[in-house]
Design an enzyme around this catalytic site. Structure first.
Site, PDB file in Angstrom:
ATOM      1  N   CYS A 178       0.783  -1.387  -0.136  1.00 39.38           N
ATOM      2  CA  CYS A 178       0.191   0.086  -0.119  1.00 39.38           C
ATOM      3  C   CYS A 178       0.704   1.300   0.202  1.00 39.38           C
ATOM      4  O   CYS A 178       0.042   2.219  -0.064  1.00 39.38           O
ATOM      5  CB  CYS A 178      -0.858  -0.146   1.109  1.00 39.38           C
ATOM      6  SG  CYS A 178      -2.114  -1.335   1.251  1.00 39.38           S
ATOM      7  N   HIS A 319      -3.553   7.756   5.955  1.00 37.23           N
ATOM      8  CA  HIS A 319      -3.653   6.451   5.236  1.00 37.23           C
ATOM      9  C   HIS A 319      -5.253   5.749   5.594  1.00 37.23           C
ATOM     10  O   HIS A 319      -5.686   5.597   4.555  1.00 37.23           O
ATOM     11  CB  HIS A 319      -2.594   5.412   5.859  1.00 37.23           C
ATOM     12  CG  HIS A 319      -2.397   4.154   4.970  1.00 37.23           C
ATOM     13  ND1 HIS A 319      -2.311   4.073   3.639  1.00 37.23           N
ATOM     14  CD2 HIS A 319      -2.955   2.761   5.473  1.00 37.23           C
ATOM     15  CE1 HIS A 319      -2.461   2.671   3.234  1.00 37.23           C
ATOM     16  NE2 HIS A 319      -2.716   1.949   4.322  1.00 37.23           N
ATOM     17  N   GLU A 330      -2.114   4.692  13.529  1.00 31.54           N
ATOM     18  CA  GLU A 330      -1.717   5.662  12.641  1.00 31.54           C
ATOM     19  C   GLU A 330      -1.928   7.058  13.295  1.00 31.54           C
ATOM     20  O   GLU A 330      -1.259   8.194  13.500  1.00 31.54           O
ATOM     21  CB  GLU A 330      -2.389   6.011  11.325  1.00 31.54           C
ATOM     22  CG  GLU A 330      -2.083   7.113  10.372  1.00 31.54           C
ATOM     23  CD  GLU A 330      -2.721   6.829   8.953  1.00 31.54           C
ATOM     24  OE1 GLU A 330      -2.108   7.752   8.218  1.00 31.54           O
ATOM     25  OE2 GLU A 330      -3.789   6.526   9.042  1.00 31.54           O
ATOM     26  N   LYS A 351      -9.841   7.405   1.549  1.00 35.64           N
ATOM     27  CA  LYS A 351     -10.432   6.107   1.525  1.00 35.64           C
ATOM     28  C   LYS A 351     -11.854   5.924   1.849  1.00 35.64           C
ATOM     29  O   LYS A 351     -12.554   5.101   1.578  1.00 35.64           O
ATOM     30  CB  LYS A 351      -9.546   5.241   2.229  1.00 35.64           C
ATOM     31  CG  LYS A 351      -8.076   4.817   1.657  1.00 35.64           C
ATOM     32  CD  LYS A 351      -7.392   3.790   2.368  1.00 35.64           C
ATOM     33  CE  LYS A 351      -5.982   3.611   1.787  1.00 35.64           C
ATOM     34  NZ  LYS A 351      -5.304   4.773   2.204  1.00 35.64           N
ATOM     35  N   HIS A 356     -10.169   1.513  -0.606  1.00 32.75           N
ATOM     36  CA  HIS A 356      -8.702   1.323  -0.350  1.00 32.75           C
ATOM     37  C   HIS A 356      -8.209   0.518  -2.112  1.00 32.75           C
ATOM     38  O   HIS A 356      -8.398  -0.551  -2.165  1.00 32.75           O
ATOM     39  CB  HIS A 356      -8.398   0.076   0.610  1.00 32.75           C
ATOM     40  CG  HIS A 356      -7.055   0.094   0.886  1.00 32.75           C
ATOM     41  ND1 HIS A 356      -5.942   0.709   0.251  1.00 32.75           N
ATOM     42  CD2 HIS A 356      -6.436  -0.391   1.889  1.00 32.75           C
ATOM     43  CE1 HIS A 356      -4.910   0.630   0.931  1.00 32.75           C
ATOM     44  NE2 HIS A 356      -5.028  -0.033   1.840  1.00 32.75           N
ATOM     45  N   PHE A 415       1.324  -3.760   4.281  1.00 35.20           N
ATOM     46  CA  PHE A 415       1.622  -4.925   4.740  1.00 35.20           C
ATOM     47  C   PHE A 415       3.364  -4.878   4.928  1.00 35.20           C
ATOM     48  O   PHE A 415       3.783  -4.317   3.869  1.00 35.20           O
ATOM     49  CB  PHE A 415       1.018  -6.002   3.846  1.00 35.20           C
ATOM     50  CG  PHE A 415      -0.370  -6.289   4.214  1.00 35.20           C
ATOM     51  CD1 PHE A 415      -1.203  -5.641   5.221  1.00 35.20           C
ATOM     52  CD2 PHE A 415      -1.148  -7.035   3.151  1.00 35.20           C
ATOM     53  CE1 PHE A 415      -2.530  -5.968   5.280  1.00 35.20           C
ATOM     54  CE2 PHE A 415      -2.423  -7.087   3.204  1.00 35.20           C
ATOM     55  CZ  PHE A 415      -3.318  -6.970   4.533  1.00 35.20           C
TER      56      PHE A 415
END
Length: 429
Positions: A178, A319, A330, A351, A356, A415
Site C-alpha cells: 500500500c 492512510h 496511525e 479512502k 482502498h 503490509f
C-alpha cells in the site's frame, strides 16, 4: 515544449524544486481529475455492489469499482492480452500529460530518452493472471492469451505506459504494497533531483477486484462485511463502528519535473514535492507495531528532507484504511511525529470516499492534496458518525473545509510493516 535541463550532470543533487505540473485520475467516485476533485469536495462515495464477478457467496460483496470503457484506451482485440489496469493507467497518464501540456509523441528521440516512468502498484496484473488461470484450468489453453506470462508480470504495466507514449527513459514499477505509489513518487522526486531524467510520468494504479483477492481478504477478516446493503457507508475510517476496509481500484498519475523546466514553458504548478521518508517496523507480515514509532519516523524524515517543522504543516492526508488497528496506530504515530501540533492539525482519509485501491492509494491521496492546494478546500472524512475515543484528532468529519495551506504531509502504511510519507509544498509565482 520540452525544455531540457542544462545544469545537471546526472550525478549531482540539484537544489532546484521538483514540481507537479500535470494530474490525471480514474477513481470509483469520478472519472477524470475534475470529477474526482468535485466528488472529494462533496464528500461523495464511489463504493457500490461488485459487478466484475459474482460475489454473492462472499461475506463482503462491495467495492470501489471504476466505471469506464477500457476500449477507449486499448482496442477490444488487445484487451484479451492485458490486465484491466492497463487501459486505466493509460487513461490517467493521458490526462496528466494533457494537463501538463506535454505531448511526448511529438518530441524528438533525445527528449523522449529523458522522460522516465515510475509507477507504483500493489497487485499489478493479478486480475489478468487470475483470468488466464481460469482459462488454463477450465479449457486448457484454448482461450488464453499468447502473452499470458509477460502480461501477467507486475512490471509490464510501466512498460505499457512507455510503449503507449514512445518513452525511452527508465520504465520502473515499485511494488511495496500500500506504500507503492508513495514510494514511486518519492523515487521520481529523487531521480529528478539527481538529474537522471528531465520529466517523469509517475503515480499509482491498481485493479485487484477479483474473486481470488476478495476471497483472500475475506479469509483474513479485514474487509467490511455488514454493510453490503449500504455500500456508501461501509468505509468508515476512525469511526468507532468501523469493521474493515473496502477494496477498490483506480489510477492517479502525475507529471513531475524540475521547476526550471516548468517555468521555461509556462506550465501550471500544482505543488512542490519537497520531501520523502520511508521506514519499516520489521515486525509482522500484516500487523503494525502498535507503538507507531516507525510510521512516525517516516513522516518526520519526510519533513526533515523538506526542511519543514510540524507547525508548518497545514494538512495531513491520512492512510486511514478503516481497520481498527491501523487507524488507532496511525493516530498514535501522528501524535509522535507532530507533538502538540497533532491536536490542531486538520487531516482526512480519502479512502472514506473511494475505498482502498491498494498500491495506488498514496497517489490518490496526493491528488486529493493537490486539490487542497489549488482550490483551497480540504477534503473530508465521510461516515465519521461515532468517533473512536482512541482516534481523537481533527479528521475533518463529513464536510470539506476551506483553508489555505502552504505545506502538507501524505502518509501511507503497508503490509510487511512498511511506512512511507511525502511532503508537498506550495510554490509561489
Amino acid at each position: 515544449m520540452f525544455p531540457l535541463s542544462s545544469t545537471l550532470s546526472g550525478r549531482e543533487m540539484t537544489n532546484q524544486r521538483i514540481v507537479i505540473t500535470g494530474a490525471g485520475a480514474l477513481s470509483p467516485n469520478g472519472i477524470g481529475r475534475e470529477n474526482y476533485f468535485s466528488a472529494l469536495k462533496e464528500g461523495r462515495s464511489g463504493i457500490r455492489t461488485i459487478t466484475q464477478f459474482d460475489a454473492t457467496s462472499l461475506p463482503s460483496r462491495i467495492a470501489g469499482e471504476v466505471d469506464f470503457d477500457p476500449t477507449l484506451w486499448v482496442d477490444a482485440k488487445n484487451m484479451k492480452h492485458v490486465s484491466r489496469v492497463v487501459p486505466m493507467v493509460i487513461a490517467a497518464t493521458d490526462e496528466a500529460l494533457r494537463d501538463a501540456k506535454l505531448d511526448p509523441r511529438a518530441a524528438d528521440l533525445e527528449t523522449r530518452r529523458n522522460i522516465g516512468v515510475m509507477l507504483g502498484s500493489g497487485g499489478g496484473a493479478i486480475e489478468f493472471s487470475e483470468r488466464m488461470y481460469e482459462f488454463w484450468f477450465a479449457d486448457h489453453e484454448k482461450q488464453a492469451s499468447i502473452y499470458s506470462i509477460p502480461s501477467g508480470t507486475i512490471g509490464t504495466i510501466a512498460s505499457e505506459i512507455s510503449m503507449a507514449y514512445d518513452l525511452h527513459g527508465f520504465s520502473h514499477l515499485i511494488s511495496t504494497g500500500c506504500t507503492s505509489s508513495t514510494d514511486a513518487l518519492g523515487y521520481a522526486y529523487r531521480n529528478l533531483k539527481l538529474g537522471v531524467a528531465d520529466y517523469i510520468v509517475c503515480g499509482g494504479a491498481d485493479s485487484t477486484i477479483t474473486e481470488g483477492v476478495m476471497t483472500g481478504f475475506c479469509i483474513m477478516r479485514i474487509v467490511s462485511n455488514t454493510r453490503n446493503d449500504a455500500p456508501e457507508s461501509a468505509s468508515r475510517p476512525f469511526s468507532k463502528d468501523r469493521e474493515g476496509f473496502v477494496l477498490s481500484e483506480g489510477a492517479w498519475m502525475f507529471v513531475m519535473e524540475r521547476e526550471e523546466t516548468a517555468r521555461a514553458r509556462g506550465a501550471f504548478i500544482y505543488a512542490e514535492v519537497a520531501g520523502y521518508g520511508s521506514t519499516c517496523d520489521a515486525y509482522h507480515r500484516v500487523r503494525l507495531d502498535e507503538s507507531g514509532e516507525e510510521p512516525a519516523r517516516a513522516m518526520s524524515l519526510a519533513m526533515k528532507d523538506a526542511g519543514v517543522a510540524p507547525d508548518d504543516i497545514g494538512y495531513l492526508n491520512y492512510h486511514g484504511t478503516s481497520t481498527e488497528l491501523n487507524d488507532r496506530v496511525e493516530t498514535r504515530a501522528v501524535k509522535l511525529a507532530f507533538g502538540e501540533r497533532a491536536l490542531t492539525l486538520p487531516g482526512s482519509a480519502t479512502k472514506s470516499m473511494i475505498g482502498h485501491p491498494q498500491g495506488a492509494c498514496g497517489a490518490a491521496g496526493v491528488a486529493a492534496t493537490l486539490m487542497a492546494f489549488r482550490d483551497g478546500i480540504l477534503p473530508p472524512t465521510i461516515n465519521l458518525d461515532t468517533p473512536d475515543p482512541e482516534c481523537d484528532l481533527d479528521y475533518i468529519p463529513d464536510l470539506g473545509r476551506r483553508a489555505r495551506i502552504d505545506a502538507a504531509v501524505c502518509n501511507t502504511i503497508a503490509f510487511g510493516s512498511k511506512n512511507s510519507a511525502l511532503v508537498l509544498k506550495r510554490v509561489g509565482s
